[in-house]
Structures are given as C-alpha cells and as structure tokens.
Design an enzyme around this catalytic site. Structure first.
Site, PDB file in Angstrom:
ATOM      1  N   ASN A   1      -2.782   2.163   5.160  1.00  0.00           N
ATOM      2  CA  ASN A   1      -1.785   1.112   4.963  1.00  0.00           C
ATOM      3  C   ASN A   1      -1.641   0.418   6.305  1.00  0.00           C
ATOM      4  OD1 ASN A   1       0.440  -0.455   4.455  1.00  0.00           O
ATOM      5  ND2 ASN A   1       1.887   1.247   4.239  1.00  0.00           N
ATOM      6  N   GLY A   2      -1.730  -0.916   6.323  1.00  0.00           N
ATOM      7  CA  GLY A   2      -1.629  -1.649   7.590  1.00  0.00           C
ATOM      8  C   GLY A   2      -2.817  -2.572   7.758  1.00  0.00           C
TER       9      GLY A   2
ATOM     10  N   CYS B   1       0.793  -1.235   0.000  1.00  0.00           N
ATOM     11  CA  CYS B   1       0.000   0.000   0.000  1.00  0.00           C
ATOM     12  C   CYS B   1       0.825   1.285   0.000  1.00  0.00           C
ATOM     13  CB  CYS B   1      -0.950   0.046   1.183  1.00  0.00           C
ATOM     14  SG  CYS B   1      -2.057  -1.339   1.282  1.00  0.00           S
TER      15      CYS B   1
ATOM     16  N   TRP C   1      -2.638  -3.038  -1.735  1.00  0.00           N
ATOM     17  CA  TRP C   1      -2.188  -4.427  -1.817  1.00  0.00           C
ATOM     18  C   TRP C   1      -3.136  -5.212  -0.932  1.00  0.00           C
ATOM     19  CZ3 TRP C   1       0.152  -8.228   1.330  1.00  0.00           C
ATOM     20  CH2 TRP C   1       0.827  -9.245   0.646  1.00  0.00           C
TER      21      TRP C   1
ATOM     22  N   LYS D   1       6.975  -4.589  -2.017  1.00  0.00           N
ATOM     23  CA  LYS D   1       8.355  -4.258  -1.674  1.00  0.00           C
ATOM     24  C   LYS D   1       8.552  -4.216  -0.172  1.00  0.00           C
ATOM     25  CE  LYS D   1      12.589  -3.044  -2.381  1.00  0.00           C
ATOM     26  NZ  LYS D   1      13.479  -4.197  -2.659  1.00  0.00           N
TER      27      LYS D   1
HETATM   28  C1  F6R Z   1      13.004 -10.889  -1.923  1.00  0.00           C
HETATM   29  C2  F6R Z   1      12.718  -9.795  -1.018  1.00  0.00           C
HETATM   30  C3  F6R Z   1      12.063 -10.117   0.281  1.00  0.00           C
HETATM   31  C4  F6R Z   1      12.615  -9.200   1.388  1.00  0.00           C
HETATM   32  C5  F6R Z   1      11.809  -9.410   2.678  1.00  0.00           C
HETATM   33  C6  F6R Z   1      12.333  -8.564   3.813  1.00  0.00           C
HETATM   34  O1  F6R Z   1      13.623 -10.428  -3.086  1.00  0.00           O
HETATM   35  O2  F6R Z   1      12.969  -8.656  -1.319  1.00  0.00           O
HETATM   36  O3  F6R Z   1      12.210 -11.458   0.608  1.00  0.00           O
HETATM   37  O4  F6R Z   1      13.970  -9.489   1.575  1.00  0.00           O
HETATM   38  O5  F6R Z   1      10.458  -9.103   2.444  1.00  0.00           O
HETATM   39  O6  F6R Z   1      12.235  -7.211   3.516  1.00  0.00           O
HETATM   40  P1  F6R Z   1      13.095  -6.128   4.294  1.00  0.00           P
HETATM   41  O7  F6R Z   1      14.526  -6.392   4.003  1.00  0.00           O
HETATM   42  O8  F6R Z   1      12.615  -4.823   3.761  1.00  0.00           O
HETATM   43  O9  F6R Z   1      12.782  -6.316   5.752  1.00  0.00           O
END
Ligand code: F6R
Length: 608
Positions: A101-102, A2, A75, A603
């Site tokens: 978001n949440g 989101c 999302w 992401k």
């Molecule tokens: C895979 C990917 C995810 C993140 C995971 C943790 O390519 O990007 O597996 O590594 O969601 O995200 P962060 O690092 O933002 O805590």
C-alpha cells in the site's frame, strides 16, 4: 485505499485473509489477490473487481491450502486494474511474494537498474520492483534483504512479505502508510486497519515509521530499518466489532448518519465540565492561546470543508486570523509560517498522505501542530504535537458523514476556547453558546426524524444532470460539503458557489428546471441570499431552500423548504448538513448505486 491482511498460525490462512480483507472493503479497491504458502511453494490467486470474485475463484480460500499468507485489495495508481497489476507481486522465481500500500516514487530508476541486471517485469506497477529488489539483496536472511531494500526505496509503503525459504514467518514494514499487527491464540496477523483483526484480538501493535516486523505463529518481533530489535507495547482497542458492521441499516452511510447525534455528544460532552470548556489535549493555557498570531487549518476533502466553517467561526468569534488550505496545495506552496502560528490539521483517517506531509512541513518550520483526528493511533495522531480526538467511532462508508460532524464540534469548541481566552466573548455569551451546543444532538435527531420527506424529494431528482449549491459565509462552507456529498456518491455534476459570485459567470448555466439548493441560515446574510434565490428562480431554477424555522417568508421564493431548529448562527452547519447528507444518500440509493463504495474513491487516501 489498498488493504493488506497477513496471517500465520494453526488455521488455514486463505479464509482468514479473505475475511479480513472483507472488513477492509470500505477503503475502496478495484482488484484483489492472495499469496499462500502451501508447504512447498507460494501460490498466488488474483481477480479484478469486488472481493467476492476472488472468493468465488478460490472457493472461499479452499483451493489455496496453507497456514501462512498475505492478501491485498488494490486501488490502482500505476497501471490499470487487471490481474497482472493486482497484488501480490513476486520475484521472477516466485519465491518471494509481496503486497504493498503506498507509492514507490523512485520505481522507474530502480526498475531500470534491475532490468540492467537481468530482471524481467510483468506488470505496470511501481510495486513489482520491491520483491525483485529484495530478491537482489536476498542471501538467506529476509530481515537483512528487506532492510537493504528499504534503504533504496523512496516513497510511502506498507508491505506484507512471505519467503518460500522461511515458511514459518511473515514479514512486514511500513513508512507513511498504515499498518498494524496483532497476535492471538490463533496465530499472528498484520493488517491495514483494526476491523480486519478485531475478531482475533483487541491488542494492536501500531508499526512505526520505517520499522520492520517479523511474525511467526506465536511470536511477533519489531526492528528498526537497520535490523535493531525494538520493544513495543500493544494498544487496547475499546470499540466493538458491531460498531464496524451495518447493524440492520442498508448501508454504512445511513447508519453513520444516524449515529451523528451520538457522535456530536461524544465529541462535545467530555470537554464540558460545569459549563466550562476543557480541552486538555490542546496543552495551552490562556496566555499561550493569546500569543497565537495566526491559525492555519489544513486538510483534504470534507475535512477541508469543516476547516472552512472553522475559519468563519474562529475569525468571527475569537478574532484570530485564519488561513484554510487544501493540504495538497499547502505542502507545495511554501506557506509563510511564523513560530507563533498554530497549525490545525484535520483528518478522519489520520492517514491522508497530503495532510501528513503538511503536518511534517509545519513542524519542520517550527510550528506547533494540533491534529483533529478520528482514528486513534493513526500516523497523523502520532506525529502531531497535540491530538484532539473526534470520538466518532469507526467510519466505514467512503463518504464521510459522522466524522465531519464531529470535526465541526471540535472546531467550535476550540473557537470558543480561544474566544473566551482572548475576551472576545464574555462568560454569559460562552454559557449561552454551550447551551446551544448541548442542544445539537437532539436537534439532529429531530431532523433525522424527517428523513421521509427528504427521501421523497431526492427521488424526484435522481435524473438531475447538474445541481448547484449556494450560500454566503458559513452557508457557503456547508454548500461545499453538500455539493461534495451529492456528487461523490450519485455521480451527478454539482458545484458549490458563494451566492454573491453566481452572477459573475455561473448563472449562465441555470436553465429551466436546474436544481439549486440554497442555504440561508445566517441572519445578517439572509436577505442577500434570498435575492440570489430570486435571481436563479427568474432563470427557471427549481429552488430547494434550507433555512431557520422562523424564516417562513422564504416560501414566497423557494419551491421546497427544509427548516432547521434554532441554534446560534455559528453552529447552523451542524444542522444544515443533515438534510444535505440525506439528500445525497437517497439520490444515490434511488439511482441504485453502491453507496458505500463510490467508483474511483478510497476511504483513506494514503498516496499523494
Ligand atoms: C468525502 C471524504 C473525503 C475525505 C478526505 C480526507 O466524503 O470522505 O473528501 O474527507 O479524503 O480524508 P481524511 O479526513 O481521512 O483525511
């Protein structure tokens, strides 16, 4: 996950909000919507699918005139992606519009309560209870109504809210989900992340836990959840918009892979002085390092895989016991933590809900938490006792590449620091390892220069149904990441196995032509992995081997070999990951997929 953008000012709000949302597309979403106050009423427009559909429906925002509004990319969590479930949601009268978001954890109880008071609901979302709840408390003062509602809500949220009765204002609030605000000559803004605001301002206000924000054209005010006004200083963002744009590459993912030499250098070099390692952010002298009983590394996804590599390096080099946990498991398994333990959480975004919860759990139990984080000012960075930043710059592609590489470097540096403080390596060894680290950026460049052959190889495998990645020790850790990279963007089923474990079941899946990627970079395990290659070969597998440049004898057993330049065994993952990332990327491109926005993925996973 989101994206939120809100604007109030002199200009037409809708085009600014749509443009801001486009800068947040990397977060992943399945529908979008905006609410604009036109001077008389709040108009809402929504669309399922990519943002461009909403842009078309609203003619780039032209059909939605007005100087204040909020927008959202959703999302889906509660309720399928649909127009009715897309945000903004409103109260029944359409006088309050809200984006979220949440996750509102107690939404069912709140919804039932509101239904018993005559409120009607249209969507399947948890979010719709919030504008209705604010409506319930609203007696003309938005701040008071928001504050009362926040006291009733359990869960995680960042909200953007507009009220028909207060056309000159936007409100926002947050708890455990990211939200920032900014002000410029053009007006005042809220957003989930910096790229949406960079065009207008570099001075960003990070909204704290359970804080409320009130924005007017030239004003921005912050309040705690009891409406007490707070003072807040902005943080200056140093990186450029260019860093968040594709710069001539077809996709963010390949651009970010090509940024890895720089990322590695930027994470490494500021922490080396006169060939010694200085990690000031660690805030521990050698005696305190020696007093650490155990290290717990906690993270999700690729960051967890970096942690798995970290365990091998810490234990092998510094002889300190290390547990590595997936954050969503750690937070609920009642882990045994001692006050002498150090918890290291790893996160690119700094907003991952489970990692944040694990951090809080560890701190509550009296452990010091060091966060390895990429996003400056993120929730994890703010709540950890200590922060070691990976200077990877903004990472836009959903599949992480450069941030993962930077996390490896941060872990190597910490392990070397621990090893030298504990005396498990001497100064000659330390200097030799530092030399190896300093060579990594050039060695990565060298591997990137060979991308054509990996592309050719990937093109042969776009039709693969199953791919297995095998390795032992550190090579197993990289197999996990190689496998994730492939599956998440190419949708090819893929698994990583500790090579010695194959014959305990999984080898029955190997048949004529199955692709097995075998990583064999660890000197002491090399011959063992070669035996495993022979085992899968004799069942018909096609073997891609990744090994050190001197292991040319592997050509006798493997069908295709990628050679890596020489480095210390501890650091081979920094090199082995490059061809594996490229392989995943080119298979996805070959299949014609939306590499930067893989289906169902976000992401930044800010919900549990
Ligand atoms: C895979 C990917 C995810 C993140 C995971 C943790 O390519 O990007 O597996 O590594 O969601 O995200 P962060 O690092 O933002 O805590």
């Amino acid at each position: 996950m989101c994206g939120i953008v809100g604007y109030i000012g002199k200009r037409q709000a809708a085009p600014i909000i749509l443009d801001g949302l486009s800068k947040l597309e990397y977060r992943g979403y399945d529908s979008a919507g905006i609410a604009i106050f036109d001077g008389e009423k709040i108009n809402v427009s929504k669309a399922v699918g990519r943002l461009r559909v909403l842009q078309e429906v609203t003619h780039g925002g032209e059909t939605m005139p007005g100087l204040a509004g909020i927008g959202h990319t959703r999302w889906a969590t509660h309720g399928e992606p649909s127009n009715v479930n897309a945000h903004p949601h409103t109260n029944t009268a359409g006088t309050i519009a809200l984006v979220h978001n949440g996750i509102i954890e107690n939404y069912i109880a709140l919804k039932n309560r509101l239904i018993s008071k005559g409120y009607e609901f249209k969507s399947d979302t948890d979010t719709e209870v919030v504008p209705q709840l604010i409506d319930y408390y609203y007696k003309g003062d938005p701040l008071e109504a928001i504050s009362k509602a926040l006291h009733r809500i359990e869960g995680a949220y960042s909200f953007g809210i507009i009220f028909k009765d207060h056309p000159g204002e936007i409100y926002a609030a947050r708890k455990s989900s990211p939200l920032i605000a900014g002000i410029s000559e053009e007006g005042a803004f809220i957003a989930s992340d910096v790229p949406a605001l960079l065009k207008y301002t570099r001075n960003i206000y990070y909204i704290g836990e359970e804080e409320i924000v009130r924005l007017a054209e030239n004003e921005i005010h912050f309040y705690d959840s009891d409406c007490e006004e707070l003072t807040k200083e902005p943080v200056e963002i140093k990186w450029d918009q260019d860093a968040a744009e594709k710069g001539g590459f077809d996709h963010f993912m390949i651009k970010e892979i090509y940024e890895e030499p720089r990322t590695v250098r930027d994470t490494l070099m500021p922490r080396l002085k006169n060939d010694e390692i200085f990690i000031e952010e660690l805030g521990m002298d050698d005696e305190e390092i020696r007093a650490v009983g155990k290290i717990h590394i906690v993270a999700c996804g690729s960051a967890y895989h970096a942690g798995v590599t970290g365990r091998y390096v810490f234990e092998g080099m510094a002889r300190v016991p290390v547990d590595v946990d997936i954050a969503s498991e750690f937070r609920y398994r009642n882990p045994i933590l001692d006050e002498t333990d150090l918890v290291i959480v790893i996160s690119q975004s700094g907003e991952t809900a489970d990692t944040l919860a694990a951090l809080r759990e560890s701190r509550q139990r009296g452990c010091k938490v060091l966060a390895i984080v990429n996003v400056v000012g993120s929730s994890i960075a703010r709540e950890a006792d200590r922060v070691m930043y990976t200077w990877a710059g903004p990472e836009i592609s959903v599949a992480t590449t450069k941030a993962y590489s930077a996390q490896l470097i941060a872990l190597y540096l910490l392990a070397l620091k621990f090893a030298s403080a504990k005396g498990t390596i001497d100064s000659t060894e330390l200097h030799s390892y530092i030399e190896d680290l300093k060579r990594l950026p050039d060695q990565i460049e060298l591997l990137l220069a060979r991308q054509k052959s990996i592309q050719r190889f990937a093109n042969r495998y776009v039709g693969a149904k199953d791919v297995f990645f095998i390795g032992r020790g550190i090579d197993y850790a990289i197999s996990m990441e190689g496998s994730l990279k492939l599956k998440e963007i190419s949708y090819i089923h893929s698994e990583a196995y500790a090579a010695g474990e194959l014959k305990h079941g999984t080898i029955s899946l190997i048949e004529e032509g199955t692709l097995v990627a075998a990583v064999a970079t660890q000197k002491d395990l090399y011959s063992k992995t070669v035996s495993n290659i022979v085992e899968v070969k004799s069942r018909g597998a096609f073997v891609l081997a990744v090994t050190n440049e001197y292991n040319t004898d592997i050509e006798k057993v493997a069908d295709y070999v990628i050679y890596l330049p020489e480095t210390a065994s501890w650091f081979t993952n920094s090199l082995a990951i490059i061809p594996l990332q490229l392989f995943g990327y080119y298979v996805s491109v070959g299949k014609g997929y939306d590499v930067d926005h893989p289906r169902n993925l976000a992401k930044s996973v800010t919900v549990e």
